[in-house]
Scaffold this active site. Structure first.
Site, mmCIF file in Angstrom:
data_model
loop_
_atom_site.group_PDB
_atom_site.id
_atom_site.type_symbol
_atom_site.label_atom_id
_atom_site.label_comp_id
_atom_site.label_asym_id
_atom_site.label_seq_id
_atom_site.Cartn_x
_atom_site.Cartn_y
_atom_site.Cartn_z
ATOM 1 N N SER A 35 0.827 -1.195 0.000
ATOM 2 C CA SER A 35 0.000 0.000 0.000
ATOM 3 C C SER A 35 0.872 1.260 0.000
ATOM 4 O O SER A 35 1.633 1.470 -0.947
ATOM 5 C CB SER A 35 -0.966 -0.050 1.184
ATOM 6 O OG SER A 35 -1.991 0.909 1.044
ATOM 7 N N ASP B 11 -9.945 -5.702 -3.518
ATOM 8 C CA ASP B 11 -9.372 -4.692 -2.622
ATOM 9 C C ASP B 11 -10.334 -3.506 -2.522
ATOM 10 O O ASP B 11 -10.727 -2.928 -3.540
ATOM 11 C CB ASP B 11 -8.033 -4.249 -3.205
ATOM 12 C CG ASP B 11 -7.223 -3.367 -2.284
ATOM 13 O OD1 ASP B 11 -7.810 -2.510 -1.599
ATOM 14 O OD2 ASP B 11 -5.980 -3.520 -2.272
ATOM 15 N N HIS C 153 -7.283 -6.111 0.578
ATOM 16 C CA HIS C 153 -6.125 -5.279 0.926
ATOM 17 C C HIS C 153 -5.397 -5.770 2.181
ATOM 18 O O HIS C 153 -4.451 -5.140 2.626
ATOM 19 C CB HIS C 153 -6.611 -3.835 1.157
ATOM 20 C CG HIS C 153 -5.549 -2.778 1.059
ATOM 21 N ND1 HIS C 153 -4.991 -2.399 -0.135
ATOM 22 C CD2 HIS C 153 -4.961 -2.001 2.008
ATOM 23 C CE1 HIS C 153 -4.101 -1.438 0.067
ATOM 24 N NE2 HIS C 153 -4.062 -1.175 1.372
#
Length: 283
Positions: free
Chosen positions: A149, A225, A258
């Site tokens: 991320s 995600d 995620h």
């Protein structure tokens, strides 16, 4: 020795160790974690630098990703820095939001007050931390870099800008085009100011399109995600890789989100990818 050991656990015949030190670059005390594989007891080993995402510390990856088993087999150290400067006097988001300030350093060198005094995470990762660790721990100067991320953004940017310092780059769910997503616009404005030309050096999609990559790249993005595509802008990295004919494999994984469940599912493939480029025979 300028490192203070905070904790240690035995793990897959290696050592999972947490250290603190006084950072001259960040002007505060920092903590970071290192996994030293069993091979490090009798020789120097290469290291994968892992950059974590928003709200994380140095402990998220070490506890959740399940990377140590394969790293121990390969003879690869794992270096896991914190995600921002910490401590008394370190500026935070004015309203305490999760996506700026503490836990959200974005791996840039801030130029704007009050953040410039402490938020120099780019120099910390690229310069200060490797010099310190290679002097104090049994690590070679052979390095790879990866992250998730916000940390995937950091890994891509740092690897692309410092191809002489790393052998390979990988990322999970990276923020690919921070110049044009809500997380990135907030962070880059706050740390660097409103002049968008100053943001370009920290935008992986723009860097890859402009210069290509001298290093091999592996990226995994989950299609379930919750931050895809709005925040992560993976399509911009795909387009940049195609435009520049970069040696990049960007994989879209159906059903994955995620979370660290996603990272744990593919971390072995990433470690073996890096091991091949680090010249580790067990890869």
């Amino acid at each position: 020795m300028s490192l203070n050991q905070v904790s240690e656990q035995r793990c897959f015949a290696g050592r999972q160790v947490r250290f603190s030190h006084q950072s001259q670059v960040l002007n505060c005390e920092m903590q970071f974690s290192v996994f030293l594989p069993p091979q490090a007891e009798h020789q120097r080993v290469p290291a994968l630098y892992w950059l974590s995402g928003l709200t994380c510390t140095d402990e998220n990856f070490s506890a959740k990703a399940g990377a140590q088993r394969v790293a121990a087999e390969l003879g690869m150290a794992l270096v896991i820095p914190d995600t921002s400067p910490r401590g008394e006097g370190v500026a935070d988001d004015p309203v305490g939001a999760y996506d700026f300030g503490l836990g959200a350093g974005f791996y840039v060198n801030a130029t704007e007050a009050p953040y410039a005094r402490h938020y120099q995470m780019y120099d910390y990762i690229v310069q200060e931390l490797p010099v310190l660790l290679e002097a104090e721990l049994p690590l070679t100067a052979d390095r790879a870099i990866s992250g998730h991320s916000m940390g995937g953004h950091g890994a891509l940017v740092i690897g692309l800008r410092n191809s002489n310092r790393y052998r390979s780059i990988s990322a999970f769910s990276p923020i690919c085009h921070p110049s044009d997503c809500p997380w990135g616009i907030k962070a880059l404005t706050g740390y660097l100011g409103a002049d968008r030309t100053r943001w370009q050096q920290y935008d992986a999609a723009l860097l890859l399109a402009a210069q290509g990559s001298k290093l091999p790249i592996l990226v995994d993005q989950g299609l379930a995600d919750q931050f895809y595509p709005l925040q992560l802008r993976t399509e911009t990295l795909l387009a940049a890789a195609e435009q520049s004919q970069a040696p990049a494999e960007i994989r879209l994984q159906p059903g994955y989100d995620h979370s660290y469940y996603f990272i744990a599912s593919f971390i072995e493939q990433h470690l073996r990818f890096h091991a091949r480029h680090l010249g580790l025979s067990a890869a």
